[in-house]
Design a protein around this motif. Structure first.
Motif, PDB file in Angstrom:
ATOM      1  N   LYS A  10      35.427  41.963  38.021  1.00 52.68           N
ATOM      2  CA  LYS A  10      35.041  40.609  38.424  1.00 52.68           C
ATOM      3  C   LYS A  10      36.273  39.724  38.300  1.00 52.68           C
ATOM      4  N   LYS A  11      36.425  38.803  39.252  1.00 52.18           N
ATOM      5  CA  LYS A  11      37.521  37.836  39.167  1.00 52.18           C
ATOM      6  C   LYS A  11      36.999  36.447  39.482  1.00 52.18           C
ATOM      7  N   ILE A  12      37.179  35.538  38.530  1.00 50.62           N
ATOM      8  CA  ILE A  12      36.757  34.153  38.696  1.00 50.62           C
ATOM      9  C   ILE A  12      37.982  33.257  38.588  1.00 50.62           C
ATOM     10  N   TYR A  13      38.161  32.402  39.581  1.00 55.15           N
ATOM     11  CA  TYR A  13      39.234  31.412  39.557  1.00 55.15           C
ATOM     12  C   TYR A  13      38.651  30.040  39.259  1.00 55.15           C
ATOM     13  N   THR A  14      39.387  29.243  38.506  1.00 56.53           N
ATOM     14  CA  THR A  14      39.017  27.854  38.285  1.00 56.53           C
ATOM     15  C   THR A  14      39.924  26.980  39.138  1.00 56.53           C
ATOM     16  N   THR A  15      39.329  26.179  40.004  1.00 56.21           N
ATOM     17  CA  THR A  15      40.122  25.339  40.895  1.00 56.21           C
ATOM     18  C   THR A  15      40.876  24.283  40.095  1.00 56.21           C
ATOM     19  N   ARG A  16      42.044  23.912  40.627  1.00 60.28           N
ATOM     20  CA  ARG A  16      42.917  22.983  39.906  1.00 60.28           C
ATOM     21  C   ARG A  16      42.263  21.608  39.748  1.00 60.28           C
ATOM     22  N   PHE A  17      41.612  21.154  40.815  1.00 60.60           N
ATOM     23  CA  PHE A  17      40.996  19.831  40.757  1.00 60.60           C
ATOM     24  C   PHE A  17      39.477  19.978  40.667  1.00 60.60           C
ATOM     25  N   GLY A  18      38.901  19.355  39.694  1.00 61.46           N
ATOM     26  CA  GLY A  18      37.452  19.390  39.564  1.00 61.46           C
ATOM     27  C   GLY A  18      36.956  20.504  38.674  1.00 61.46           C
ATOM     28  N   GLY A  19      37.804  21.490  38.411  1.00 62.08           N
ATOM     29  CA  GLY A  19      37.409  22.556  37.502  1.00 62.08           C
ATOM     30  C   GLY A  19      36.274  23.435  37.998  1.00 62.08           C
ATOM     31  N   ASN A  20      36.059  23.468  39.323  1.00 61.08           N
ATOM     32  CA  ASN A  20      35.009  24.341  39.855  1.00 61.08           C
ATOM     33  C   ASN A  20      35.440  25.798  39.748  1.00 61.08           C
ATOM     34  N   GLN A  21      34.466  26.666  39.540  1.00 63.13           N
ATOM     35  CA  GLN A  21      34.753  28.096  39.436  1.00 63.13           C
ATOM     36  C   GLN A  21      34.394  28.805  40.740  1.00 63.13           C
ATOM     37  N   VAL A  22      35.313  29.672  41.181  1.00 65.21           N
ATOM     38  CA  VAL A  22      35.103  30.453  42.399  1.00 65.21           C
ATOM     39  C   VAL A  22      35.115  31.930  42.027  1.00 65.21           C
ATOM     40  N   GLU A  23      34.057  32.614  42.382  1.00 67.74           N
ATOM     41  CA  GLU A  23      33.969  34.052  42.093  1.00 67.74           C
ATOM     42  C   GLU A  23      34.530  34.826  43.281  1.00 67.74           C
ATOM     43  N   ALA A  24      35.755  35.309  43.126  1.00 62.08           N
ATOM     44  CA  ALA A  24      36.424  36.021  44.223  1.00 62.08           C
ATOM     45  C   ALA A  24      35.965  37.468  44.313  1.00 62.08           C
ATOM     46  N   LEU A  25      35.703  38.091  43.175  1.00 62.83           N
ATOM     47  CA  LEU A  25      35.214  39.478  43.126  1.00 62.83           C
ATOM     48  C   LEU A  25      34.078  39.560  42.141  1.00 62.83           C
ATOM     49  N   ARG A  26      33.102  40.425  42.456  1.00 67.40           N
ATOM     50  CA  ARG A  26      31.999  40.622  41.518  1.00 67.40           C
ATOM     51  C   ARG A  26      31.575  42.088  41.521  1.00 67.40           C
ATOM     52  N   GLY A  47      37.783  38.720  49.508  1.00 64.74           N
ATOM     53  CA  GLY A  47      38.280  39.208  48.219  1.00 64.74           C
ATOM     54  C   GLY A  47      39.274  40.342  48.314  1.00 64.74           C
ATOM     55  N   LYS A  48      39.665  40.729  49.537  1.00 64.96           N
ATOM     56  CA  LYS A  48      40.564  41.873  49.722  1.00 64.96           C
ATOM     57  C   LYS A  48      41.912  41.661  49.036  1.00 64.96           C
ATOM     58  N   THR A  49      42.515  40.497  49.288  1.00 68.36           N
ATOM     59  CA  THR A  49      43.844  40.230  48.726  1.00 68.36           C
ATOM     60  C   THR A  49      43.783  40.118  47.212  1.00 68.36           C
ATOM     61  N   THR A  50      42.746  39.479  46.703  1.00 71.83           N
ATOM     62  CA  THR A  50      42.562  39.385  45.252  1.00 71.83           C
ATOM     63  C   THR A  50      42.468  40.772  44.644  1.00 71.83           C
ATOM     64  N   LEU A  51      41.690  41.642  45.285  1.00 70.81           N
ATOM     65  CA  LEU A  51      41.542  43.009  44.787  1.00 70.81           C
ATOM     66  C   LEU A  51      42.874  43.745  44.809  1.00 70.81           C
ATOM     67  N   LEU A  52      43.623  43.603  45.901  1.00 71.82           N
ATOM     68  CA  LEU A  52      44.917  44.285  46.003  1.00 71.82           C
ATOM     69  C   LEU A  52      45.867  43.815  44.903  1.00 71.82           C
ATOM     70  N   ASN A  53      45.874  42.519  44.633  1.00 70.92           N
ATOM     71  CA  ASN A  53      46.737  41.985  43.573  1.00 70.92           C
ATOM     72  C   ASN A  53      46.366  42.542  42.202  1.00 70.92           C
ATOM     73  N   ILE A  54      45.081  42.741  41.975  1.00 71.61           N
ATOM     74  CA  ILE A  54      44.629  43.313  40.702  1.00 71.61           C
ATOM     75  C   ILE A  54      45.027  44.794  40.617  1.00 71.61           C
ATOM     76  N   LEU A  55      44.872  45.523  41.719  1.00 74.15           N
ATOM     77  CA  LEU A  55      45.251  46.939  41.730  1.00 74.15           C
ATOM     78  C   LEU A  55      46.752  47.115  41.529  1.00 74.15           C
ATOM     79  N   ALA A  56      47.538  46.131  42.017  1.00 73.68           N
ATOM     80  CA  ALA A  56      48.988  46.184  41.871  1.00 73.68           C
ATOM     81  C   ALA A  56      49.445  45.646  40.521  1.00 73.68           C
ATOM     82  N   ALA A  57      48.475  45.259  39.677  1.00 76.91           N
ATOM     83  CA  ALA A  57      48.765  44.684  38.352  1.00 76.91           C
ATOM     84  C   ALA A  57      49.578  43.397  38.464  1.00 76.91           C
ATOM     85  N   LEU A  58      49.397  42.680  39.583  1.00 77.04           N
ATOM     86  CA  LEU A  58      50.014  41.374  39.751  1.00 77.04           C
ATOM     87  C   LEU A  58      49.070  40.271  39.270  1.00 77.04           C
TER      88      LEU A  58
END
Length: 255
Positions: A10-26, A47-58
């Motif tokens: 699972k990958k959750i991002y917190t937006t810079r403004f407003g602090g909203n959470q975005v679930e990129a992967l679940r 979520g493809k790019t997010t997943l690739l970045n996680i697989l690449a340990a970036l």
């Protein structure tokens, strides 16, 4: 033993403004076996790019685990991560990521230089790779002197020269014309048949139709997967197109 295992990521991002959470992967779960050629498809924002970045340990998942050859990526120390990537992963990018001030040969050598390999070892490794990819004639040229297809072949050579466990390819045909794309995809098929494991993220149905398995991501989850079996590239193309039609329509009619 699987080369790559993705467990409950699972990958959750917190937006810079407003602090909203975005679930990129679940709850992403899948594995890649040795010698497999797997494509990942999905709409922009799936979520493809997010997943690739996680697989690449970036990037690191918010929850879940990624194992490469049994190594838990979250347990590798930050100072050791770059070396781990160089030793285990090869990368092929859409925009080639070649340095214009380096010759094609020196661009290919770069990961070996960073790994501290001796020049004799680098020379020994580059010859068979250059011959396989048909780039012997351009090794002393610079990236701005060669075509897009030749640049991508050089990028593939740079990925292969470290003898990686897994090649991660991000839209590898995205910047190529149709002829160069076909040549690159034939090349991927050949190096996979020679034993190289490949995981490719792509928007291209044609590119995905050369893979042996296609994972479809929708709304941050693996929605469906297709296995090639005995299908030809043309039959695989049609199956992928049909699946994407259902995916985009939001239907659940896939078997």
């Amino acid at each position: 033993m699987s080369i790559l295992e993705v467990k409950n990521v699972k990958k959750i991002y917190t937006t810079r403004f407003g602090g909203n959470q975005v679930e990129a992967l679940r709850n992403v779960n899948f594995s890649v076996e040795p010698r497999e050629y797997v494509a990942i498809m999905g709409e922009s924002g799936s979520g493809k790019t997010t997943l690739l970045n996680i697989l690449a340990a970036l990037d690191k998942p918010t929850e879940g685990k990624v194992y490469l050859k049994g190594n838990d990526l979250s347990k590798i120390k930050e100072k050791e991560m770059a070396a781990f990537r160089r030793q285990n992963l090869g990368f092929v990018f859409q925009d080639f990521n070649l340095l214009d001030t380096f010759s094609i040969q020196d661009n290919i050598f770069l990961p070996l230089v960073l790994s501290g390999k001796k020049y004799e070892e680098m020379q020994k490794r580059i010859l068979p790779v250059a011959q396989k990819l048909g780039i012997q004639e351009i090794l002393q040229k610079f990236p701005y002197e060669v075509s897009g297809g030749q640049k991508q072949r050089a990028a593939v050579a740079r990925a292969l020269i470290t003898k990686p466990q897994l090649i991660l390819a991000d839209e590898p045909t995205g910047a190529l014309d149709s002829k160069a794309s076909d040549e690159l995809l034939n090349l991927f098929t050949t190096i996979n048949q020679d034993g190289q494991t490949i995981l490719m993220v792509t928007h291209s149905v044609k590119a995905a139709s050369t893979a042996n398995r296609v994972l479809f991501i929708k709304d941050g989850e693996v929605f469906h997967q297709l296995y090639r079996g005995n299908l030809t590239n043309e039959q695989m193309y049609q199956r992928i197109s049909d699946t994407l039609t259902v995916l985009i329509a939001g239907g659940e009619e896939l078997e």
